[in-house]
Design a protein around this motif. Structure first.
Motif, PDB file in Angstrom:
ATOM      1  N   GLY A 123     -25.504  65.530 -32.508  1.00 33.96           N
ATOM      2  CA  GLY A 123     -24.933  66.092 -31.284  1.00 33.96           C
ATOM      3  C   GLY A 123     -25.803  65.927 -30.052  1.00 33.96           C
ATOM      4  O   GLY A 123     -25.334  66.177 -28.934  1.00 33.96           O
ATOM      5  N   SER A 124     -27.049  65.522 -30.231  1.00 30.82           N
ATOM      6  CA  SER A 124     -27.928  65.369 -29.067  1.00 30.82           C
ATOM      7  C   SER A 124     -27.508  64.165 -28.242  1.00 30.82           C
ATOM      8  O   SER A 124     -27.127  63.128 -28.783  1.00 30.82           O
ATOM      9  N   LYS A 125     -27.580  64.311 -26.927  1.00 27.84           N
ATOM     10  CA  LYS A 125     -27.322  63.186 -26.023  1.00 27.84           C
ATOM     11  C   LYS A 125     -28.613  62.698 -25.396  1.00 27.84           C
ATOM     12  O   LYS A 125     -28.599  61.811 -24.531  1.00 27.84           O
ATOM     13  N   ARG A 126     -29.731  63.312 -25.768  1.00 29.43           N
ATOM     14  CA  ARG A 126     -31.008  62.971 -25.151  1.00 29.43           C
ATOM     15  C   ARG A 126     -31.983  62.342 -26.137  1.00 29.43           C
ATOM     16  O   ARG A 126     -32.932  61.682 -25.728  1.00 29.43           O
ATOM     17  N   ARG A 127     -31.782  62.593 -27.414  1.00 33.08           N
ATOM     18  CA  ARG A 127     -32.606  61.965 -28.442  1.00 33.08           C
ATOM     19  C   ARG A 127     -31.702  61.138 -29.347  1.00 33.08           C
ATOM     20  O   ARG A 127     -30.513  61.412 -29.498  1.00 33.08           O
ATOM     21  N   SER A 146     -19.120  49.625 -33.955  1.00 31.80           N
ATOM     22  CA  SER A 146     -18.262  50.310 -32.970  1.00 31.80           C
ATOM     23  C   SER A 146     -17.255  51.216 -33.657  1.00 31.80           C
ATOM     24  O   SER A 146     -17.043  52.366 -33.248  1.00 31.80           O
ATOM     25  N   LEU A 147     -16.638  50.694 -34.714  1.00 30.99           N
ATOM     26  CA  LEU A 147     -15.605  51.490 -35.393  1.00 30.99           C
ATOM     27  C   LEU A 147     -16.198  52.700 -36.091  1.00 30.99           C
ATOM     28  O   LEU A 147     -15.537  53.737 -36.222  1.00 30.99           O
ATOM     29  N   GLU A 148     -17.442  52.586 -36.550  1.00 34.46           N
ATOM     30  CA  GLU A 148     -18.072  53.754 -37.192  1.00 34.46           C
ATOM     31  C   GLU A 148     -18.232  54.890 -36.168  1.00 34.46           C
ATOM     32  O   GLU A 148     -18.104  56.067 -36.523  1.00 34.46           O
ATOM     33  N   ILE A 149     -18.481  54.530 -34.926  1.00 38.44           N
ATOM     34  CA  ILE A 149     -18.571  55.552 -33.872  1.00 38.44           C
ATOM     35  C   ILE A 149     -17.178  56.077 -33.529  1.00 38.44           C
ATOM     36  O   ILE A 149     -16.932  57.284 -33.498  1.00 38.44           O
ATOM     37  N   ILE A 150     -16.245  55.153 -33.263  1.00 42.60           N
ATOM     38  CA  ILE A 150     -14.897  55.550 -32.833  1.00 42.60           C
ATOM     39  C   ILE A 150     -14.223  56.417 -33.886  1.00 42.60           C
ATOM     40  O   ILE A 150     -13.598  57.436 -33.575  1.00 42.60           O
ATOM     41  N   ASN A 151     -14.366  56.031 -35.150  1.00 45.45           N
ATOM     42  CA  ASN A 151     -13.663  56.745 -36.217  1.00 45.45           C
ATOM     43  C   ASN A 151     -14.394  57.991 -36.700  1.00 45.45           C
ATOM     44  O   ASN A 151     -13.888  58.719 -37.554  1.00 45.45           O
ATOM     45  N   SER A 152     -15.592  58.240 -36.155  1.00 49.96           N
ATOM     46  CA  SER A 152     -16.351  59.412 -36.594  1.00 49.96           C
ATOM     47  C   SER A 152     -15.715  60.710 -36.131  1.00 49.96           C
ATOM     48  O   SER A 152     -15.923  61.776 -36.728  1.00 49.96           O
ATOM     49  N   GLY A 153     -14.958  60.643 -35.035  1.00 51.48           N
ATOM     50  CA  GLY A 153     -14.370  61.859 -34.476  1.00 51.48           C
ATOM     51  C   GLY A 153     -15.348  62.665 -33.630  1.00 51.48           C
ATOM     52  O   GLY A 153     -14.978  63.702 -33.083  1.00 51.48           O
ATOM     53  N   GLY A 154     -16.546  62.181 -33.501  1.00 51.87           N
ATOM     54  CA  GLY A 154     -17.546  62.925 -32.743  1.00 51.87           C
ATOM     55  C   GLY A 154     -17.488  62.696 -31.244  1.00 51.87           C
ATOM     56  O   GLY A 154     -18.111  63.450 -30.476  1.00 51.87           O
ATOM     57  N   TYR A 155     -16.778  61.676 -30.836  1.00 49.56           N
ATOM     58  CA  TYR A 155     -16.724  61.330 -29.417  1.00 49.56           C
ATOM     59  C   TYR A 155     -15.285  60.996 -29.029  1.00 49.56           C
ATOM     60  O   TYR A 155     -14.486  60.553 -29.862  1.00 49.56           O
ATOM     61  N   SER A 156     -14.964  61.193 -27.770  1.00 52.34           N
ATOM     62  CA  SER A 156     -13.646  60.802 -27.262  1.00 52.34           C
ATOM     63  C   SER A 156     -13.791  60.442 -25.788  1.00 52.34           C
ATOM     64  O   SER A 156     -14.730  60.892 -25.114  1.00 52.34           O
ATOM     65  N   LEU A 157     -12.870  59.627 -25.307  1.00 45.97           N
ATOM     66  CA  LEU A 157     -12.889  59.285 -23.880  1.00 45.97           C
ATOM     67  C   LEU A 157     -12.700  60.556 -23.056  1.00 45.97           C
ATOM     68  O   LEU A 157     -11.848  61.398 -23.395  1.00 45.97           O
ATOM     69  N   TYR A 158     -13.461  60.695 -22.002  1.00 49.75           N
ATOM     70  CA  TYR A 158     -13.430  61.898 -21.173  1.00 49.75           C
ATOM     71  C   TYR A 158     -12.075  62.009 -20.487  1.00 49.75           C
ATOM     72  O   TYR A 158     -11.676  61.139 -19.715  1.00 49.75           O
ATOM     73  N   THR A 197     -17.659  64.653 -23.798  1.00 51.24           N
ATOM     74  CA  THR A 197     -17.336  64.079 -25.112  1.00 51.24           C
ATOM     75  C   THR A 197     -17.540  62.575 -25.166  1.00 51.24           C
ATOM     76  O   THR A 197     -17.428  61.990 -26.243  1.00 51.24           O
ATOM     77  N   GLU A 198     -17.794  61.966 -24.018  1.00 49.39           N
ATOM     78  CA  GLU A 198     -17.870  60.504 -23.970  1.00 49.39           C
ATOM     79  C   GLU A 198     -19.301  59.974 -24.065  1.00 49.39           C
ATOM     80  O   GLU A 198     -19.552  58.924 -24.666  1.00 49.39           O
ATOM     81  N   VAL A 199     -20.235  60.699 -23.482  1.00 50.19           N
ATOM     82  CA  VAL A 199     -21.605  60.211 -23.425  1.00 50.19           C
ATOM     83  C   VAL A 199     -22.267  60.307 -24.798  1.00 50.19           C
ATOM     84  O   VAL A 199     -22.260  61.360 -25.443  1.00 50.19           O
ATOM     85  N   ILE A 200     -22.836  59.207 -25.241  1.00 49.38           N
ATOM     86  CA  ILE A 200     -23.529  59.153 -26.530  1.00 49.38           C
ATOM     87  C   ILE A 200     -25.020  59.365 -26.337  1.00 49.38           C
ATOM     88  O   ILE A 200     -25.662  60.077 -27.108  1.00 49.38           O
ATOM     89  N   MET A 201     -25.587  58.772 -25.300  1.00 47.33           N
ATOM     90  CA  MET A 201     -26.998  58.979 -25.001  1.00 47.33           C
ATOM     91  C   MET A 201     -27.225  58.820 -23.505  1.00 47.33           C
ATOM     92  O   MET A 201     -26.619  57.960 -22.865  1.00 47.33           O
ATOM     93  N   ALA A 202     -28.078  59.688 -22.951  1.00 47.86           N
ATOM     94  CA  ALA A 202     -28.403  59.612 -21.534  1.00 47.86           C
ATOM     95  C   ALA A 202     -29.881  59.921 -21.329  1.00 47.86           C
ATOM     96  O   ALA A 202     -30.486  60.655 -22.097  1.00 47.86           O
ATOM     97  N   THR A 203     -30.428  59.318 -20.274  1.00 45.96           N
ATOM     98  CA  THR A 203     -31.755  59.725 -19.802  1.00 45.96           C
ATOM     99  C   THR A 203     -31.536  60.858 -18.824  1.00 45.96           C
ATOM    100  O   THR A 203     -30.917  60.668 -17.775  1.00 45.96           O
TER     101      THR A 203
END
Length: 630
Positions: free
Chosen positions: A204-208, A265-277, A298-304
């Motif tokens: 769930g982290s977007k920073r690490r 890509s599909l492993e991310i999309i199908n994980s259900g953990g993220y969705s387009l904002y 819900t869209e951002v996977i990682m950010a600085t």
């Protein structure tokens, strides 16, 4: 991550003194300097080392002032800030230097390898086996990220996964490693991700880094490798290669790499953990929010991230907000002026191409005015456009944070003698003889600095928080490294290249639907459609340069000629019509011109596909083969 940043600066300074411990100058134990042993047995100090390494992740374009000017040296924008010699050159680049985006970052690799080896040896009860595994996985992710940033610039580089120790007087040839093949570096990244993705933790982290951050890196890296394999070897595309594969990937690898990118890509999309904002019903504002909203995004996977309360902030908004919205007063903002080239890449929602309708040539002649459409409002020329245009760029007639922009280049006054309109332009915030606005405070203006030179301002990443455009407060908007919108486009491109057209259309149409297009707006795909979709979705997110490099089209679109419209940067100037008593009086017209401060067509040379290796690096290691064309 919050606690990491608090002590990251301290640990960075302290680790610089670690080597001093070997100095016998003092016999007493220091109370202010951490030893190696102390660092690697304390999870808090290890976290601080990690925070320092996250901060040092290599970047090309980014929000802090050292990086954002790179937005203005290709075709997304030009520079409208200070016009001293160092800065104005961005509008007058004769060509790109072969070292312009070079990275040979083995100091970073060494620090990661040292950390991994010390954590492996740590006997502290506080550094449990579970923690060790997570720390080492995170360090391996950062090492992969660095290798990706190097391979996409340099081609194959030596893969070093252990500390290399120099001993004075000893033979150094064992330390002089040759370059790995370009394909081997990409495969190293993919294999490392597979090995560490389930032990990264940080769910769930977007920073690490977590599992899905690693997969996002693999998705991007393998897409790059696949397109290099395909397009570097295709007829009509520029081929850059070396006989032993230091640069150049065999065409036979393309399908394998596209499949690996698609699977990640599909492993991310199908994980259900993220969705387009999809939160704001205003689709343009929604797209803007997708990049800047940190709350439950819900869209951002990682950010600085930047956090004002920790002193982590930047002046991106201060330097780039539209002039009339600049809270500091006076001048100093508006350094990035988005190009008309980019604006016209955004299609109309009916699927037609995005070339604006009813635009004049700016020649100030009757012939140059024949195509004019007289618009009742400045924003009408952008009606029914892809909502991502609004979310990315401020244009005439638009607003930001509830405040309307004051954009008008001048007026066109009817001349019954010559039977045409005469152009009149003035100073910023000036008034015409009819008592109405002549030239707006936001320009555009041909020569004035710190005001748009192209007729557009940047919206993406500009902070609407009060005080964000002041030096006292600044901004803490984050810089998105990976997000789901890119992953959908990665999946679409990989599926398209593998011949899975229906799947490719499904992925790309989801991204377009969020931008206001009807369901299934595309029924057929070409690589050119995919290229344009990435251009508009990912503008100003540090993708454009690397995309046109991997597609091997950079030297075609930026060929350094004045006759190639793609090599030149265009502006759109808006004018009010002055013709009392006529139905067009008070309406608005637009002229398309070369951006006045733009001087030299963009020129990407064949030798730019791979950066040069610095001469001192070559001198120190005779096993390194230079890149082609250098």
């Amino acid at each position: 991550m919050k606690s990491l940043h608090k002590i990251s600066i301290i640990i960075f300074l302290l680790t610089a003194f670690i080597s001093c411990n070997k100095d016998k100058l003092l016999d007493t134990e220091s109370q202010t300097i951490f030893t190696d042993e102390q660092i690697w047995k304390d999870p808090k100090l290890i976290n601080a080392v990690l925070a320092n390494l996250y901060d040092r992740m290599p970047k090309y374009a980014n929000l802090p002032v050292d990086f954002y000017p790179n937005f203005t040296t290709f075709d997304e924008a030009i520079w409208s800030g200070l016009n001293n010699n160092d800065l104005e050159v961005r509008n007058n680049l004769i060509n790109y230097g072969f070292d312009r985006w070079r990275i040979w970052d083995y100091g970073y690799i060494r620090d990661i390898n040292v950390a991994i080896e010390n954590i492996e040896k740590s006997a502290s009860v506080e550094v449990t086996e579970t923690l060790k595994k997570q720390y080492i996985s995170e360090l391996r992710f950062l090492r992969c990220y660095d290798y990706f940033e190097m391979v996409k610039r340099m081609g194959g580089v030596p893969i070093v996964t252990k500390q290399l120790l120099f001993e004075a007087g000893k033979d150094v040839t064992a330390l002089q490693l040759p370059r790995n093949k370009e394909a081997e570096v990409y495969e190293f990244i993919a294999n490392e991700v597979d090995s560490i993705k389930n032990s990264l933790g940080n769910a769930g982290s977007k920073r690490r880094a977590n599992k899905f951050t690693a997969l996002a890196l693999k998705s991007r890296a393998m897409l790059y490798a696949a397109s290099l394999a395909k397009y570097n070897n295709s007829t009509g595309f520029t081929n850059s290669s070396l006989p032993n594969g230091e640069v150049g990937i065999p065409a036979a690898k393309a399908a394998e790499y596209y499949q690996k990118s698609l699977d990640a890509s599909l492993e991310i999309i199908n994980s259900g953990g993220y969705s387009l904002y999809r939160v704001n019903p205003n689709l343009g504002e929604n797209f803007y929010d997708a990049l800047v909203n940190k709350n439950a995004n819900t869209e951002v996977i990682m950010a600085t991230d930047f956090i004002k309360s920790q002193g982590r902030r930047h002046t991106f908004t201060f330097n780039n907000i539209a002039r009339s919205l600049f809270e500091e007063g006076g001048q100093g903002s508006s350094s990035i002026s988005p190009s008309l080239n980019l604006v016209e890449s955004y299609e109309y929602l009916d699927g037609t191409d995005g070339v604006l309708k009813g635009i004049g040539t700016g020649s100030n002649t009757a012939a140059g005015q024949t195509n004019w459409i007289f618009y009742s409002n400045p924003q009408d020329v952008f009606a029914n456009k892809d909502a991502r245009l609004y979310g990315t760029i401020m244009y005439p007639g638009s607003s930001f944070a509830g405040k309307p922009l004051k954009m008008q280049a001048g007026v066109y006054v009817w001349n019954a003698t010559t039977n045409k309109y005469d152009r009149v332009e003035g100073a910023l915030n000036s008034t015409h003889t009819d008592g109405k606005l002549l030239t707006g405070l936001d320009g555009p203006h041909r020569t004035t600095t710190f005001v748009s030179n192209t007729g557009f301002y940047l919206r993406k990443y500009i902070d609407a928080t009060p005080g964000a455009s002041t030096l006292a407060s600044q901004s803490d908007t984050w810089w998105v490294v990976f997000r789901l919108g890119e992953i959908y486009l990665n999946a679409a491109e990989a599926a398209f290249e593998l011949g899975h057209s229906a799947d490719a259309l499904n992925y790309i149409n989801k991204v377009r639907e969020r931008a206001g297009f009807p369901a299934n707006s595309l029924s057929a795909l070409t690589i050119q459609k995919i290229q344009n979709e990435r251009r508009v979705e990912l503008a100003f997110e540090d993708h454009r340069l690397w995309d046109v490099i991997r597609w091997r089209i950079a030297d075609k679109i930026w060929d350094g000629t004045t006759s190639n419209t793609a090599s030149n940067i265009y502006a759109l100037y808006v004018y009010r019509i002055v013709r009392p008593g006529h139905p067009n009086d008070g309406k608005y017209v637009f002229d398309k011109i070369i951006a006045p401060r733009f001087r030299a067509p963009r020129f990407f040379r064949t030798g730019n596909y791979y950066s040069s290796i610095a001469q001192d690096v070559l001198n120190n290691n005779p096993k390194l083969i230079p890149n082609p064309f250098h």
